[in-house]
Scaffold this active site. Sequence first.
Site, PDB file in Angstrom:
ATOM      1  N   GLY A   1       0.824  -1.209   0.000  1.00  0.00           N
ATOM      2  CA  GLY A   1       0.000   0.000   0.000  1.00  0.00           C
ATOM      3  C   GLY A   1       0.857   1.258   0.000  1.00  0.00           C
ATOM      4  O   GLY A   1       0.521   2.258  -0.639  1.00  0.00           O
ATOM      5  N   THR A   2       1.973   1.207   0.718  1.00  0.00           N
ATOM      6  CA  THR A   2       2.846   2.385   0.801  1.00  0.00           C
ATOM      7  C   THR A   2       3.340   2.781  -0.593  1.00  0.00           C
ATOM      8  O   THR A   2       3.278   3.951  -0.984  1.00  0.00           O
ATOM      9  CB  THR A   2       4.047   2.071   1.726  1.00  0.00           C
ATOM     10  OG1 THR A   2       3.526   1.770   3.030  1.00  0.00           O
ATOM     11  CG2 THR A   2       5.013   3.227   1.807  1.00  0.00           C
TER      12      THR A   2
ATOM     13  N   GLN B   1      -7.415  -0.002   3.939  1.00  0.00           N
ATOM     14  CA  GLN B   1      -8.163  -0.591   5.064  1.00  0.00           C
ATOM     15  C   GLN B   1      -9.586  -0.965   4.675  1.00  0.00           C
ATOM     16  O   GLN B   1     -10.183  -1.840   5.296  1.00  0.00           O
ATOM     17  CB  GLN B   1      -8.190   0.379   6.254  1.00  0.00           C
ATOM     18  CG  GLN B   1      -6.856   0.537   6.946  1.00  0.00           C
ATOM     19  CD  GLN B   1      -6.403  -0.727   7.677  1.00  0.00           C
ATOM     20  OE1 GLN B   1      -7.168  -1.678   7.892  1.00  0.00           O
ATOM     21  NE2 GLN B   1      -5.135  -0.762   8.052  1.00  0.00           N
TER      22      GLN B   1
ATOM     23  N   SER C   1      -3.776  -3.159  -0.491  1.00  0.00           N
ATOM     24  CA  SER C   1      -2.626  -3.915  -0.007  1.00  0.00           C
ATOM     25  C   SER C   1      -3.056  -5.335   0.340  1.00  0.00           C
ATOM     26  O   SER C   1      -4.107  -5.537   0.958  1.00  0.00           O
ATOM     27  CB  SER C   1      -2.058  -3.211   1.229  1.00  0.00           C
ATOM     28  OG  SER C   1      -1.028  -3.976   1.799  1.00  0.00           O
ATOM     29  N   ALA C   2      -2.223  -6.313  -0.028  1.00  0.00           N
ATOM     30  CA  ALA C   2      -2.595  -7.725   0.153  1.00  0.00           C
ATOM     31  C   ALA C   2      -2.713  -8.119   1.618  1.00  0.00           C
ATOM     32  O   ALA C   2      -3.620  -8.859   1.998  1.00  0.00           O
ATOM     33  CB  ALA C   2      -1.563  -8.616  -0.542  1.00  0.00           C
TER      34      ALA C   2
ATOM     35  N   THR D   1      11.266  -8.128 -12.081  1.00  0.00           N
ATOM     36  CA  THR D   1      10.518  -9.379 -12.182  1.00  0.00           C
ATOM     37  C   THR D   1       9.409  -9.398 -11.130  1.00  0.00           C
ATOM     38  O   THR D   1       9.638  -9.073  -9.968  1.00  0.00           O
ATOM     39  CB  THR D   1      11.466 -10.582 -11.979  1.00  0.00           C
ATOM     40  OG1 THR D   1      12.491 -10.490 -12.968  1.00  0.00           O
ATOM     41  CG2 THR D   1      10.731 -11.905 -12.117  1.00  0.00           C
TER      42      THR D   1
ATOM     43  N   CYS E   1       4.380   4.746  22.306  1.00  0.00           N
ATOM     44  CA  CYS E   1       5.230   5.233  23.395  1.00  0.00           C
ATOM     45  C   CYS E   1       6.645   5.336  22.858  1.00  0.00           C
ATOM     46  O   CYS E   1       7.188   4.355  22.365  1.00  0.00           O
ATOM     47  CB  CYS E   1       5.177   4.235  24.533  1.00  0.00           C
ATOM     48  SG  CYS E   1       5.973   4.796  26.012  1.00  0.00           S
TER      49      CYS E   1
HETATM   50  N1  PLP Z   1      -2.661   2.937   3.995  1.00  0.00           N
HETATM   51  C1  PLP Z   1      -3.311   2.576   5.106  1.00  0.00           C
HETATM   52  C2  PLP Z   1      -4.614   3.225   5.435  1.00  0.00           C
HETATM   53  C3  PLP Z   1      -2.783   1.599   5.944  1.00  0.00           C
HETATM   54  O1  PLP Z   1      -3.432   1.259   7.061  1.00  0.00           O
HETATM   55  C4  PLP Z   1      -1.541   1.020   5.599  1.00  0.00           C
HETATM   56  C5  PLP Z   1      -0.909   0.012   6.489  1.00  0.00           C
HETATM   57  O2  PLP Z   1      -1.012   0.089   7.689  1.00  0.00           O
HETATM   58  C6  PLP Z   1      -0.906   1.425   4.419  1.00  0.00           C
HETATM   59  C7  PLP Z   1      -1.492   2.380   3.643  1.00  0.00           C
HETATM   60  C8  PLP Z   1       0.417   0.842   3.998  1.00  0.00           C
HETATM   61  O3  PLP Z   1       0.246  -0.420   3.440  1.00  0.00           O
HETATM   62  P1  PLP Z   1       1.494  -1.436   3.368  1.00  0.00           P
HETATM   63  O4  PLP Z   1       1.715  -1.922   4.763  1.00  0.00           O
HETATM   64  O5  PLP Z   1       1.033  -2.519   2.448  1.00  0.00           O
HETATM   65  O6  PLP Z   1       2.637  -0.685   2.817  1.00  0.00           O
END
Ligand code: PLP
Length: 391
Positions: free
Chosen positions: A75-76, A182, A202-203, A240, A328
Amino acid sequence: MTQRPAGSVYLDYNATALVRPEAAAAIAHALDVGGNPSSVHAAGRAARALVEQARADVAALVAAPASTVVFTSGGTEANALALESAIAAGAKRLLISAVEHDSIQETTHASGVAFEEIPVDRSGRADLTWLAERLARWDAADGKPFVALMLANNETGVIQPVAEAAELVHAADGWLHVDAVQAAGKIAVDSRALGADTLAISAHKIGGPQGVGALTFGPRAVLSRRQHGGGQERGRRGGTENVPGISGFGAAAKVSRQALEQPADVEEKQAWRDAAARRLKAAGAVVIGEAAPRLPNTLCVATLGFASDTQVMALDLAGVMVSAGAACSSGKVKQSPVLAAMGQGDLAACGLRVSGGWKTVESDWARFVDAWSEAHHRHAARRAPAATGVA
Ligand code: PLP
């Protein structure tokens, strides 16, 4: 072999979902098939078929054409690909909601491009009046507007008014990016009906493996080339393909979509969450975002004076795995930026995120409530020694 202690309860699906058996089987199968999807021989063609089947299954989860799915490392990276593409296409000012995930926030900050935060109300929903006013006085020198609004928040589960935002953004000829990481697999997601120009998933949040995700894009978005190399992913992301990961992603997407077609199951799981919420509220906890539509699996609660980390550690000792809304660091409890943006004041250091998933059963939520109640009772007794008879 599982690393979870026997008898423990896992309620941290928003951090990462337990891997679905169908995904694990698909990963094992892909490893067995072998082959490089770019090779023209039989093994290569078999690997290519796995990738394209997964692309179709992932696309179906968000109702997008398969040809618009670009696989990424998660996802990032999908969020970064959207942001960087918009900047490459000429965006000089980014509008991101105040509750976006770090991957949006930090990529925005690192981009060096001007940005503004779309405020949210106390229930965590983006202020669309602010957005409409901001777009109405858009300066053409800033290029076309780029707006990032997540579909559901990772901490609170609050669902954003994305389709309404899309109308505003498109009326201003802008680009709407939707982080659906999410939301996917937890509620029905239709990328086109939402009006998303780009949408990230994201998987590992849907029962697939970690380290693989995807960006889908509509006709208004022009994606830039993120990685140069062998021309994979139609030239957008060379390298790849992660065939086992992508296969696991596809399998998880397929079962997640099928699960969403059983509304009775989804409602039953939501009812367990709501029953837990009622018991915590009776003990003085506040349910964050309760007034807003929320993901059915997510409960974010905050209890004044009961720090997030204290709660997480006490629950962990009782064998219940959940997340802190705040972290924390160096002995200091940090506030949750999400709860702080919602104007939750001191509660922002006291949030707890509890999130169920496909393997969750009713007794998991009950175990959580029992463990929390005990920890809360002990905490309250320590804070009020007079009430316990200690002079
Ligand atoms: N976006 C949201 C809302 C998320 O909660 C997360 C992961 O916690 C991400 C993006 C990032 O996804 P990934 O962990 O696959 O990089």
